[in-house]
Design a protein around this motif. Structure first.
Motif, mmCIF file in Angstrom:
data_model
loop_
_atom_site.group_PDB
_atom_site.id
_atom_site.type_symbol
_atom_site.label_atom_id
_atom_site.label_comp_id
_atom_site.label_asym_id
_atom_site.label_seq_id
_atom_site.Cartn_x
_atom_site.Cartn_y
_atom_site.Cartn_z
ATOM 1 N N LEU A 489 -6.855 3.785 -8.703
ATOM 2 C CA LEU A 489 -5.425 3.619 -8.442
ATOM 3 C C LEU A 489 -5.207 3.822 -6.948
ATOM 4 N N LEU A 490 -4.813 2.763 -6.232
ATOM 5 C CA LEU A 490 -4.579 2.816 -4.793
ATOM 6 C C LEU A 490 -3.075 2.914 -4.546
ATOM 7 N N VAL A 491 -2.665 3.977 -3.821
ATOM 8 C CA VAL A 491 -1.243 4.184 -3.518
ATOM 9 C C VAL A 491 -1.091 4.251 -2.003
ATOM 10 N N GLU A 492 -0.401 3.272 -1.418
ATOM 11 C CA GLU A 492 -0.231 3.206 0.038
ATOM 12 C C GLU A 492 1.071 2.474 0.340
ATOM 13 N N ASP A 493 1.926 3.096 1.161
ATOM 14 C CA ASP A 493 3.214 2.477 1.458
ATOM 15 C C ASP A 493 3.132 1.447 2.576
ATOM 16 N N ASP A 494 2.034 1.435 3.340
ATOM 17 C CA ASP A 494 1.861 0.435 4.399
ATOM 18 C C ASP A 494 1.175 -0.792 3.805
ATOM 19 N N GLY A 509 -16.811 -4.179 -5.954
ATOM 20 C CA GLY A 509 -16.956 -4.198 -7.411
ATOM 21 C C GLY A 509 -16.002 -3.292 -8.151
ATOM 22 N N TYR A 510 -15.162 -2.589 -7.489
ATOM 23 C CA TYR A 510 -14.246 -1.672 -8.173
ATOM 24 C C TYR A 510 -13.057 -2.434 -8.747
ATOM 25 N N ARG A 511 -12.505 -1.873 -9.830
ATOM 26 C CA ARG A 511 -11.273 -2.396 -10.430
ATOM 27 C C ARG A 511 -10.102 -1.631 -9.811
ATOM 28 N N VAL A 512 -9.231 -2.333 -9.081
ATOM 29 C CA VAL A 512 -8.194 -1.690 -8.272
ATOM 30 C C VAL A 512 -6.815 -2.038 -8.796
ATOM 31 N N THR A 513 -6.007 -1.019 -8.978
ATOM 32 C CA THR A 513 -4.581 -1.168 -9.291
ATOM 33 C C THR A 513 -3.799 -0.583 -8.128
ATOM 34 N N ILE A 514 -2.794 -1.326 -7.645
ATOM 35 C CA ILE A 514 -2.096 -0.875 -6.437
ATOM 36 C C ILE A 514 -0.671 -0.454 -6.763
ATOM 37 N N ALA A 515 -0.182 0.489 -5.930
ATOM 38 C CA ALA A 515 1.213 0.936 -5.996
ATOM 39 C C ALA A 515 1.670 1.200 -4.569
ATOM 40 N N SER A 516 2.928 0.865 -4.293
ATOM 41 C CA SER A 516 3.434 1.015 -2.923
ATOM 42 C C SER A 516 4.085 2.365 -2.664
ATOM 43 N N ASN A 517 4.269 3.169 -3.703
ATOM 44 C CA ASN A 517 4.840 4.502 -3.512
ATOM 45 C C ASN A 517 4.510 5.377 -4.720
ATOM 46 N N GLY A 518 4.922 6.638 -4.653
ATOM 47 C CA GLY A 518 4.573 7.586 -5.706
ATOM 48 C C GLY A 518 5.234 7.311 -7.032
ATOM 49 N N ARG A 519 6.467 6.799 -7.025
ATOM 50 C CA ARG A 519 7.153 6.505 -8.290
ATOM 51 C C ARG A 519 6.406 5.439 -9.083
ATOM 52 N N GLU A 520 6.028 4.368 -8.408
ATOM 53 C CA GLU A 520 5.265 3.306 -9.092
ATOM 54 C C GLU A 520 3.949 3.859 -9.618
ATOM 55 N N ILE A 537 -0.852 10.327 1.973
ATOM 56 C CA ILE A 537 -0.189 11.619 1.721
ATOM 57 C C ILE A 537 1.299 11.544 2.019
ATOM 58 N N VAL A 538 1.665 11.059 3.199
ATOM 59 C CA VAL A 538 3.074 11.036 3.603
ATOM 60 C C VAL A 538 3.685 9.721 3.129
ATOM 61 N N MET A 539 4.495 9.819 2.039
ATOM 62 C CA MET A 539 5.136 8.644 1.456
ATOM 63 C C MET A 539 6.541 9.030 1.010
ATOM 64 N N PRO A 540 7.413 8.061 0.865
ATOM 65 C CA PRO A 540 8.759 8.364 0.359
ATOM 66 C C PRO A 540 8.727 8.750 -1.118
ATOM 67 N N TYR A 541 9.774 9.434 -1.537
ATOM 68 C CA TYR A 541 9.979 9.856 -2.931
ATOM 69 C C TYR A 541 9.020 10.960 -3.344
ATOM 70 N N VAL A 542 7.744 10.630 -3.490
ATOM 71 C CA VAL A 542 6.737 11.601 -3.940
ATOM 72 C C VAL A 542 5.552 11.509 -2.987
ATOM 73 N N ASN A 543 5.158 12.647 -2.370
ATOM 74 C CA ASN A 543 4.013 12.573 -1.464
ATOM 75 C C ASN A 543 2.704 12.576 -2.249
ATOM 76 N N GLY A 544 1.598 12.316 -1.573
ATOM 77 C CA GLY A 544 0.314 12.142 -2.237
ATOM 78 C C GLY A 544 -0.164 13.372 -2.974
ATOM 79 N N VAL A 545 0.075 14.576 -2.420
ATOM 80 C CA VAL A 545 -0.374 15.809 -3.081
ATOM 81 C C VAL A 545 0.397 16.025 -4.377
#
Length: 617
Positions: A489-494, A509-520, A537-545
């Motif tokens: 699960l890849l989460v990155e706002d940029d 070869g990895y299976r990747v699912t993407i999200a643009s922020n913590g809510r998604e 780590i630094v993202m809107p709504y919910v940070n990475g930690v």
């Protein structure tokens, strides 16, 4: 025969003569009395004038005894001063500079003090006996005296002492008539003048003490105001540095995101290009990216958020290894002298940042020299005098001294401000010394400068030392960039980095699912289980930690790899712990894949280069 009328005239003449003689005698006595009074008034006037410039009580007493003794010489005058606090009596003689001290050590002495305390006015004693005789004994005249005058001296109603005028037995054949009641006024005036002079001296001493105390308080106040002014300046400087540091950290974060995309795509282009020219172009892009990464590290070092690879380093080794490089950055007419301490100087620091300190200080010294000159780089232990203003007694000193133009006080006050420079436009950014300041402070050290216009400058960097020696670096090949088939699960706002990381992971070869922020990401995590969470780590709504914590509650086996263009305190403030797996931006595709693979396999975090290090502990 004698005429009867003649006889009467002679008798009248005799009577008139006798009357004239008696009148002359009375006038003579009156004249002598008047002369005596005038002499005494002159004595008292001289005494008052003399005492106006005296602050010593001993001198006032002796001046008073001289006034008292002069009209009655060879009678002798003495003074007895009382000090109840010290339980003692002090004897002063006009002719003797020494002061004799007696203690209240017997009943006879205390009886004498009680008798003296009852005296309210000068007293003439025709027969000296009892308590008065004790005074003669203390004054060194044990033989009987024909007479004695005792004059109490009171200060604000309290008996401070007595003046004693006594017959000098050994010179009695030369004595004038002993004092009588007509002398009482003179004795009263003398005792009154002595008392007033002593009170004035006490008041003057008190005023002087108050003046000194006031001067001391004024000095302390001035020092306090000076310290307050320096503190306010330091606070203003710190606030300014903090504000610019936050700005620098934000700029570095955005820049690192862009650099990650630039460096990674340039790396992919270099690896996949068949054309030599394309590979050459890609290498040029990578070289420019590395220089840009150096700039972001400089910004982060200034803002004290740069992640550092901290370890034990030897200052002598680092400076010695830089000597050849330093000789290249200065012109040929500038001499470079490097003097290394014979003692081991081990510190806990990031080696690359220590190199940056040395390089920036030498470049700054070189820019201050116009024409021939010299630069001296020296390492040594801090001296005892230098350690007085430091928190510990274990510091080493890195000293850079030049023969340049020097600086005035105004320039020195602004020396470490970012973007402040005295160089011509295009010749300096004003970030060199600001960066040095940030690194030194982050390392727990201090930096000082001594400079005067026309006399060059000396920079001294104080760094705390440690006992342990540096560990030898292990030689070996880096971990290979692994492949796999796990779900990530890849989460990155940029968006740019999100596309880049997704492409690199898909290609591996990895299976990747993407999200643009913590809510998604939370919605996706609620519907599907993943093997690894790769999150900014630094993202809107919910940070990475926070995201990793919530997803971990439902998926205990979820591994986490954090990444960010921020570092240090920015990440710790958001809950990132020092033992968490962390990938600093900018990074290359190979570094990304090595970290992903080691995270999935639960291995120790791979070692990164100093330019892309893990978060500092």
């Amino acid at each position: 025969m004698t005429n009867g009328s003649d006889v009467v005239s002679r008798a009248d003449l005799d009577a008139q003569i006798k009357l004239l003689v008696r009148t002359e005698q009375r006038l003579s006595r009156a004249r002598r009395s008047l002369d005596l009074q005038l002499d005494r008034m002159n004595l008292l006037s001289d005494f008052a004038l003399a005492c106006s410039g005296l602050s010593s009580q001993d001198e006032i007493w002796r001046q008073g005894l001289a006034v008292l003794q002069q009209p009655y010489f060879p009678a002798r005058a003495s003074a007895f001063r009382f000090d109840p606090a010290a339980d003692s009596i002090e004897l002063l003689e006009r002719e003797n500079e020494e002061v004799t001290q007696y203690h209240y050590d017997d009943p006879g002495m205390r009886a004498m003090l009680a008798w003296l305390d009852e005296l309210m006015a000068p007293t003439l004693l025709h027969e000296v006996e009892g308590e008065a005789a004790r005074l003669l004994e203390l004054a060194g005249t044990p033989s009987p005296a024909a007479w004695m005058v005792v004059m109490p001296i009171r200060l604000q109603g309290t008996l401070a002492g007595v003046a004693v005028l006594r017959d000098h037995a050994r010179a009695r054949s030369h004595l004038v008539d002993k004092p009588g009641e007509r002398d009482a006024a003179f004795f009263s005036l003398v005792s009154s003048h002595i008392g007033h002079a002593l009170e004035n001296a006490n008041m003057a001493a008190h005023l002087l003490s108050q003046r000194r105390a006031l001067s001391q308080r004024n000095l302390q106040l001035a020092q306090s105001l000076s310290r307050l002014e320096r503190t306010q300046q330091a606070l203003s400087q710190a606030q300014k540095m903090e504000a610019i540091g936050r700005l620098a950290g934000g700029v570095a974060h955005d820049f690192n995101n862009m650099l990650t995309v630039i460096i990674s795509y340039a790396t992919l282009m270099s690896d996949e290009a068949d054309c030599p020219m394309a590979r050459e172009i890609a290498e040029s892009i990578l070289e420019a990216g590395d220089r840009a990464a150096d700039l972001t590290r400089q910004l982060l070092a200034f803002s004290r958020t740069q992640p550092r690879e901290v370890g034990v380093v030897d200052v002598n080794v680092v400076v010695g290894a830089l000597q050849q490089m330093l000789s290249r950055v200065i012109e040929e007419d500038t001499e470079l002298h490097v003097s290394l301490s014979r003692q081991d100087l081990f510190i806990q620091a990031d080696r690359s940042q220590l190199e940056q300190i040395v390089l920036n200080l030498v470049v700054n010294a070189h820019d201050a020299i116009s024409g021939p000159g010299s630069i001296r780089v020296r390492t040594r232990q801090a001296t005892a005098d230098e350690l007085l203003d430091l928190d510990s007694d274990r510091y080493c000193v890195l000293e850079v001294k030049d023969t340049g133009s020097g600086m005035d006080e105004h320039t020195q006050r602004r020396l470490f401000e970012p973007f402040f420079t005295t160089k011509d436009v295009g010749k300096g950014t004003g970030m060199g010394l600001a960066t040095v300041y940030g690194i030194v402070k982050a390392s727990g050290g201090e930096i000082t400068v001594d400079s005067k216009p026309g006399h060059g400058s000396t920079f001294r960097v104080f760094l705390p030392t440690v006992d342990e020696a540096p560990m030898q670096a292990c030689q070996g090949k880096p971990d290979a960039a692994g492949t796999g088939s796990e779900s990530i699960l890849l989460v990155e706002d940029d968006a740019g980095i999100r596309r880049l990381v997704e492409r690199v992971l898909h290609k591996a070869g990895y299976r990747v699912t993407i999200a643009s922020n913590g809510r998604e990401a939370l919605e996706l995590g609620g519907r599907e289980r993943f093997d690894l969470l790769v999150t900014d780590i630094v993202m809107p709504y919910v940070n990475g930690v926070q995201l990793a914590t919530e997803l971990g509650e439902t998926n205990r086996d979820l591994r986490v790899l954090y990444m960010s263009g921020y570092a240090g305190q920015h990440l710790r403030a958001r809950g990132l712990k020092a033992d968490e797996r962390f990938l600093a931006k900018p990074f290359t595709p190979a570094e990304l894949l090595r970290n992903v693979r080691s995270a999935l396999e639960g291995r120790a975090r791979p070692s990164l280069s100093s330019s892309r290090s893990q978060i500092a502990r």
